[in-house]
Motif scaffolding. Structure first.
Motif, mmCIF file in Angstrom:
data_model
loop_
_atom_site.group_PDB
_atom_site.id
_atom_site.type_symbol
_atom_site.label_atom_id
_atom_site.label_comp_id
_atom_site.label_asym_id
_atom_site.label_seq_id
_atom_site.Cartn_x
_atom_site.Cartn_y
_atom_site.Cartn_z
ATOM 1 N N LYS A 26 0.829 -1.195 0.000
ATOM 2 C CA LYS A 26 0.000 0.000 0.000
ATOM 3 C C LYS A 26 0.866 1.249 0.000
ATOM 4 O O LYS A 26 0.529 2.240 -0.649
ATOM 5 C CB LYS A 26 -0.936 -0.004 1.219
ATOM 6 N N SER A 27 1.972 1.218 0.715
ATOM 7 C CA SER A 27 2.877 2.363 0.740
ATOM 8 C C SER A 27 3.431 2.644 -0.650
ATOM 9 O O SER A 27 3.483 3.798 -1.098
ATOM 10 C CB SER A 27 4.017 2.098 1.730
ATOM 11 N N TYR A 30 0.616 4.095 -2.863
ATOM 12 C CA TYR A 30 0.344 5.501 -2.603
ATOM 13 C C TYR A 30 1.443 6.388 -3.184
ATOM 14 O O TYR A 30 1.175 7.472 -3.716
ATOM 15 C CB TYR A 30 0.209 5.751 -1.102
ATOM 16 N N ARG A 33 0.918 6.504 -6.908
ATOM 17 C CA ARG A 33 -0.309 7.253 -7.207
ATOM 18 C C ARG A 33 -0.063 8.758 -7.077
ATOM 19 O O ARG A 33 -0.442 9.537 -7.956
ATOM 20 C CB ARG A 33 -1.411 6.795 -6.248
ATOM 21 N N GLN A 56 -10.150 9.372 -5.991
ATOM 22 C CA GLN A 56 -10.599 8.649 -4.804
ATOM 23 C C GLN A 56 -12.120 8.478 -4.799
ATOM 24 O O GLN A 56 -12.637 7.427 -4.426
ATOM 25 C CB GLN A 56 -10.157 9.372 -3.535
ATOM 26 N N TYR A 166 -7.164 16.241 1.420
ATOM 27 C CA TYR A 166 -5.843 16.063 0.814
ATOM 28 C C TYR A 166 -5.020 17.355 0.895
ATOM 29 O O TYR A 166 -3.818 17.326 1.146
ATOM 30 C CB TYR A 166 -5.968 15.611 -0.638
ATOM 31 N N ASP A 173 -1.963 8.894 1.937
ATOM 32 C CA ASP A 173 -2.005 7.638 2.697
ATOM 33 C C ASP A 173 -2.726 7.910 4.027
ATOM 34 O O ASP A 173 -2.110 8.091 5.063
ATOM 35 C CB ASP A 173 -0.602 7.080 2.916
#
Length: 324
Positions: A26-27, A30, A33, A56, A166, A173
Motif C-alpha cells: 500500500k505504501s 500511494y 499514485r 478517490q 488532501y 495515505d
C-alpha cells in the motif's frame, strides 16, 4: 468464498491492513499514485489534490456499483467509452487522439506515445486534468467543472470533501481509523443493527449503540470533513462527518460538542468531536429519556443514492487494532 468476499469488503471500508507485506504494498501504491497526480498537475496546471479527490471518489463508487467495472490498477477514474471516443464516433474502440477530438471525445494522449488509451493511467489522468483545466483552478471553478461533469450536487460535495482533506493533510495515505471511545473509558456495545425503535413511529435502528458514562469523549473514527452539527429530535445533539471513501459517519445523542468543532472542519482519527450523552427524543435540549450512549451510524453513497449499513463489524475491527 462468501467469507473471503466479506473480509475484502471490510478491509476496503475500514482501511485496515493486516500484514506487514500488505502495508508495504500500500505504501508503494500511494507513492506511485501521488507521483502520477503531481505529474498530471505539472502537465495540466490542475492542483494534484483536485485530481486525487476525483480519483478517490471514483474508486469508492466503483467498488459498490454493479454497473461500473471494478478498478484494477493504481488509478480509479473511469471514463465511459462514449465520453472517451465521442458519442457519434463510429469506431467503438478508437484510440486515435485526432479522430477522437473530431468527434468531441474526451480521450487524449498523456504520455506522448500518440495513442489515447482509456486503459492507460497517464492518458486517463491527463484527459481528466485537461477537462478541469478549462474551467480554472480555484475551488469555485472546480465546483462548476464537477457539476458539469457529474450533474449531481452530492457528488460535487463528496469530491470537494476529498480535496479539502488532501490539501490539509498534504498526503494521500490516510487509511488510519480510531474507535469512537478512547481506551481508559468504560463502555459496552453489541450489535443493535435492525432493532426496533418505537419513539416517533416504528422504525429500524440504523447503527450501533455504544453505552458509556456521561461526558466520555467521542472521537472521529476517520479522516473526514464535518458536514453536520446541531439538533435533531431523534438524535439530539449530533455530528455528521464524511470520509474519503464517501462514507458518512453519524454520531448522535451527544452531551455536547468539542469547542473548536464546526461545519467544514477537517478531522483526523482520534480527534475529539463531542462527549457521550442522552440527548434526543424531543425538542432542543431534551435529555435523560434513556441511558447515556453514543449512537454510531454509517451511510454509503454510490453516486446515485445513499444507504445505511451495519457499522458493528467495523467497530470491532477498529477496536481490535487499537487494543494491539
Amino acid at each position: 468464498m462468501r467469507i473471503v468476499l466479506l473480509f475484502a469488503v471490510l478491509i476496503f471500508f475500514s482501511g485496515i491492513s493486516v500484514e506487514a507485506g500488505e502495508i508495504t504494498k500500500k505504501s508503494d501504491m500511494y507513492e506511485k499514485r501521488l507521483e502520477l497526480y503531481k505529474k498530471t498537475e505539472t502537465a495540466t496546471g490542475v492542483p494534484w489534490f483536485y485530481i486525487a479527490a476525483v480519483d478517490q471518489y471514483e474508486r469508492s463508487i466503483r467498488y459498490v456499483r454493479k454497473d461500473l467495472p471494478k478498478p484494477d490498477g493504481i488509478i480509479g477514474i473511469y471514463i465511459h467509452p462514449e465520453q472517451w471516443k465521442g458519442i457519434a464516433n463510429p469506431d467503438k474502440k478508437d484510440i486515435n487522439p485526432v479522430t477522437i477530438s473530431f468527434f468531441n471525445g474526451l480521450g487524449q494522449d498523456g504520455n506522448g506515445d500518440g495513442i489515447a488509451n482509456p486503459n492507460d493511467e497517464e492518458d486517463v489522468l491527463f484527459t481528466i486534468g485537461n477537462y478541469f483545466s478549462k474551467y480554472g483552478v480555484d475551488d469555485t471553478r472546480f465546483r462548476i467543472a464537477l457539476w458539469n461533469y457529474y450533474k449531481r450536487d452530492k457528488t460535487v460535495g463528496a469530491i470537494m470533501t476529498n480535496a479539502k482533506i488532501y490539501r490539509k493533510m498534504d498526503r494521500i495515505d490516510l487509511d488510519d481509523k480510531a474507535f469512537p471511545i478512547p481506551k481508559g473509558y468504560n463502555y459496552t456495545y453489541h450489535n443493535t443493527w435492525g432493532d426496533r425503535r418505537g419513539w416517533g413511529g416504528r422504525r429500524m435502528h440504523e447503527g450501533t449503540d455504544i453505552f458509556a458514562g456521561y461526558g466520555a469523549p467521542v472521537r472521529a473514527v476517520a479522516y473526514g470533513v464535518v458536514e453536520l452539527k446541531g439538533w435533531n429530535k431523534f438524535g439530539g445533539w449530533r455530528v455528521g462527518i464524511r470520509d474519503l471513501n464517501n462514507t458518512y459517519h453519524y454520531y448522535a445523542h451527544l452531551n455536547g460538542f468539542a469547542k473548536d468543532l464546526k461545519i467544514g472542519k477537517v478531522v483526523k482519527p482520534g480527534d475529539v468531536i463531542g462527549s457521550v450523552g442522552s440527548s434526543g427524543y424531543g425538542p432542543p435540549g431534551t435529555a435523560g429519556k434513556f441511558p447515556p450512549h453514543l449512537h454510531f451510524g454509517m451511510y454509503k453513497d454510490n453516486g446515485i443514492n445513499e444507504w445505511a449499513f451495519d457499522p458493528y463489524p467495523h467497530l470491532k475491527a477498529w477496536e481490535r487494532v487499537e487494543r494491539k
